[in-house]
Design an enzyme around this catalytic site. Structure first.
Site, PDB file in Angstrom:
ATOM      1  N   HIS A   1      -2.892  -3.588   2.395  1.00 29.47           N
ATOM      2  CA  HIS A   1      -3.535  -4.861   2.171  1.00 29.47           C
ATOM      3  C   HIS A   1      -2.465  -5.066   1.311  1.00 29.47           C
ATOM      4  CE1 HIS A   1      -6.919  -5.203   4.803  1.00 29.47           C
ATOM      5  NE2 HIS A   1      -7.271  -3.847   4.459  1.00 29.47           N
TER       6      HIS A   1
ATOM      7  N   GLU B   1      -2.035  -8.235   0.227  1.00 34.22           N
ATOM      8  CA  GLU B   1      -3.506  -9.792  -0.281  1.00 34.22           C
ATOM      9  C   GLU B   1      -4.131  -8.767  -1.630  1.00 34.22           C
ATOM     10  OE1 GLU B   1      -4.513  -7.661   2.742  1.00 34.22           O
ATOM     11  OE2 GLU B   1      -6.475  -8.282   2.827  1.00 34.22           O
TER      12      GLU B   1
ATOM     13  N   CYS C   1      -3.816  -4.278   8.063  1.00 33.43           N
ATOM     14  CA  CYS C   1      -4.921  -3.364   8.792  1.00 33.43           C
ATOM     15  C   CYS C   1      -4.932  -3.157  10.271  1.00 33.43           C
ATOM     16  CB  CYS C   1      -5.625  -3.696   7.645  1.00 33.43           C
ATOM     17  SG  CYS C   1      -6.739  -2.380   7.570  1.00 33.43           S
TER      18      CYS C   1
END
Lengths: 277, 211
Positions: free
Chosen positions: B182, B184, B79
């Site tokens: 992202h 994650e 990001c």
């Protein structure tokens, strides 16, 4: 293209989920971690945990819940309910929450929106607004779970929240909440015309058609619902299929069959990209 | 051991949590001294370009991180962490990024076609198959950003469209990767990308699998 999000809302009391879908394969229906995983596999794009714990002394339990969920859930999730100040933001975000939703505190202390946005980024600040239709037209803003008048006009407040740094609005129609008669589309449209941040529709979802209306007519970016999924009236997959058939972009379900799964064999080197978008 | 850089902005814990979930040991890097022994480095991120650059400088990490990147060891920017790998950004003109990739971040313009930030699940078109990103249909990942990198064919791995604008959602040159979404926060598909990065790092540590 960017897909429309479906967001189940789970009520949490003393660290246990008290309102959520009764997944047949879950051993412990109230365990937030198991519930979160099950919703992830069911195709939810995001989750909202709403803390309905009455006493502030038990707030630490919510932080522990967030810690546990964040260790094994890797989709975005929002925590809301009873957030009073910047310390609640810090505590829950450091525990792993992606976004914090504030409602009454934002009305009482509007500066909290900008302070939180400066410190944690606008993307972490969701301003939840509970609106009720006025006979004379427009919508008024209520707080404290709909029990307290504020004197605020909903569209004005939505704009102010954006100007102060809110990254997203969670817009609940108190008239429709629990009714399953569909979202308040006029309210959604009015707010969407006035702001340029994402708006989550809430209050009134009873069928996939209502979700469709929220996106197609209300121009919502996401739809939040509880009973439609909790009571297993429709699955998230059914809702997404319904939306996809009608041209609403959604993230396909069925990709989440488990992180531990072995990867598929390598595709051939010559496989060409089909230019899909 | 993979280092996760902490430069004071936003929630960096989620990247470490995801790596730990994949049984990868992590160390939070908040000062240059703890960089030794790190086999791979991740620069996560939320916040502004300036807060990222200044956060790194305040912790005396800017130069060491830049040296690390140019040393050829595996590096992943996520990001804002990807945007910081470029030379500059419209968000804070006059400020230099890490400069691993040429180019400048541009701002999405809000309008009919989309709101800003670009927030939610969007799909990636894989332009170049790579150890991090395989050719996949229906690869949807979670994005939150207001600035984007225009497509540069020399470094693009995957691209995505928002508001009529095609931009780079994944980039790579040598051992440096950048991801605009992202991983994650993107469910099993995102974890798979992180696992691929861990495997690149482990391949290095075992001094095998270098291809």
């Amino acid at each position: 293209m960017l897909t429309k999000r479906l967001i189940p809302c789970l009520d949490v009391k003393d660290g246990r989920v008290v309102k959520g879908q009764q997944f047949v394969n879950l051993k412990d229906q109230g365990d937030p971690v198991e519930m979160a995983r099950a919703y992830n596999q069911a195709g939810a794009d995001e989750l909202v945990f709403l803390d309905i714990t009455a006493t502030r002394e038990k707030r630490e339990i919510m932080r522990e819940m967030v810690l546990k969920v964040a260790e094994c859930l890797f989709i975005p999730f929002t925590v809301g309910g009873g957030i009073a100040g910047i310390e609640d933001f810090r505590s829950l975000i450091s525990a792993g929450a992606d976004k914090i939703s504030i409602n009454s505190a934002a009305v009482r202390t509007p500066g909290l929106i900008s302070r939180a946005a400066e410190r944690f980024g606008s993307q972490a600040v969701v301003v939840a607004i509970d609106g009720r239709r006025r006979n004379s037209g427009g919508w008024k803003v209520l707080i404290s779970g709909g029990t307290e008048e504020t004197g605020l006009e909903l569209v004005d407040w939505a704009q102010e929240a954006q100007e102060r740094g809110a990254g997203e609005l969670l817009l609940t129609s108190m008239d429709r909440d629990g009714s399953r008669d569909g979202y308040d589309l006029e309210m959604l449209k009015a707010v969407n015309q006035a702001v340029s941040i994402p708006v989550i529709a809430s209050g009134g979802a009873g069928s996939p058609e209502h979700l469709y209306q929220a996106f197609a007519e209300g121009k919502a970016d996401a739809a939040l619902a509880a009973s439609i999924w909790h009571q297993d009236i429709y699955s998230i997959k059914e809702c997404k299929n319904y939306l996809a058939e009608r041209g609403i972009p959604v993230r396909p379900v069925g990709e989440e069959s488990g992180e531990e799964k072995e990867e598929k064999e390598e595709e051939t080197l010559e496989e060409k990209n089909d230019g899909r978008e | 051991m993979i280092g996760v850089i902490d430069y004071g902005a936003g929630n960096l814990g989620n990247v470490a949590r995801a790596l730990n979930y994949l049984n990868c040991r992590t160390r939070i890097i908040g000062e240059p001294d703890v960089l030794s022994g790190i086999a791979g480095l991740v620069l996560p991120g939320v916040g502004s370009f300036a807060s990222g650059v200044e956060g790194l400088k305040q912790r005396e990490l800017f130069r060491p991180v830049k040296n690390y990147i140019f040393s050829g060891r595996p590096f992943l920017g996520i990001c804002l962490g990807m945007q910081l790998l470029f030379q500059e950004s419209r968000e804070n003109t006059g400020l230099r990024g890490l400069g691993a990739f040429p180019g400048r971040c541009e701002k999405f313009s809000p309008g009919e076609s989309g709101k800003v930030p670009h927030m939610g699940w969007n799909n990636l078109r894989v332009e170049n198959k790579n150890s991090l990103l395989q050719q996949e249909d229906k690869l949807y990942l979670y994005f939150v950003h207001s600035y984007y990198l225009p497509v540069n064919p020399k470094i693009v791995l995957a691209s995505t469209v928002y508001g009529g604008q095609r931009f780079m959602s994944a980039v790579n040159r040598e051992r440096v990767w950048g991801l605009q979404p992202h991983p994650e926060k993107s469910g099993s598909r995102g974890l798979k990308i992180l696992r691929n990065f861990v495997e690149v790092v482990n391949g290095d540590s075992n001094s095998s699998n270098r291809s």
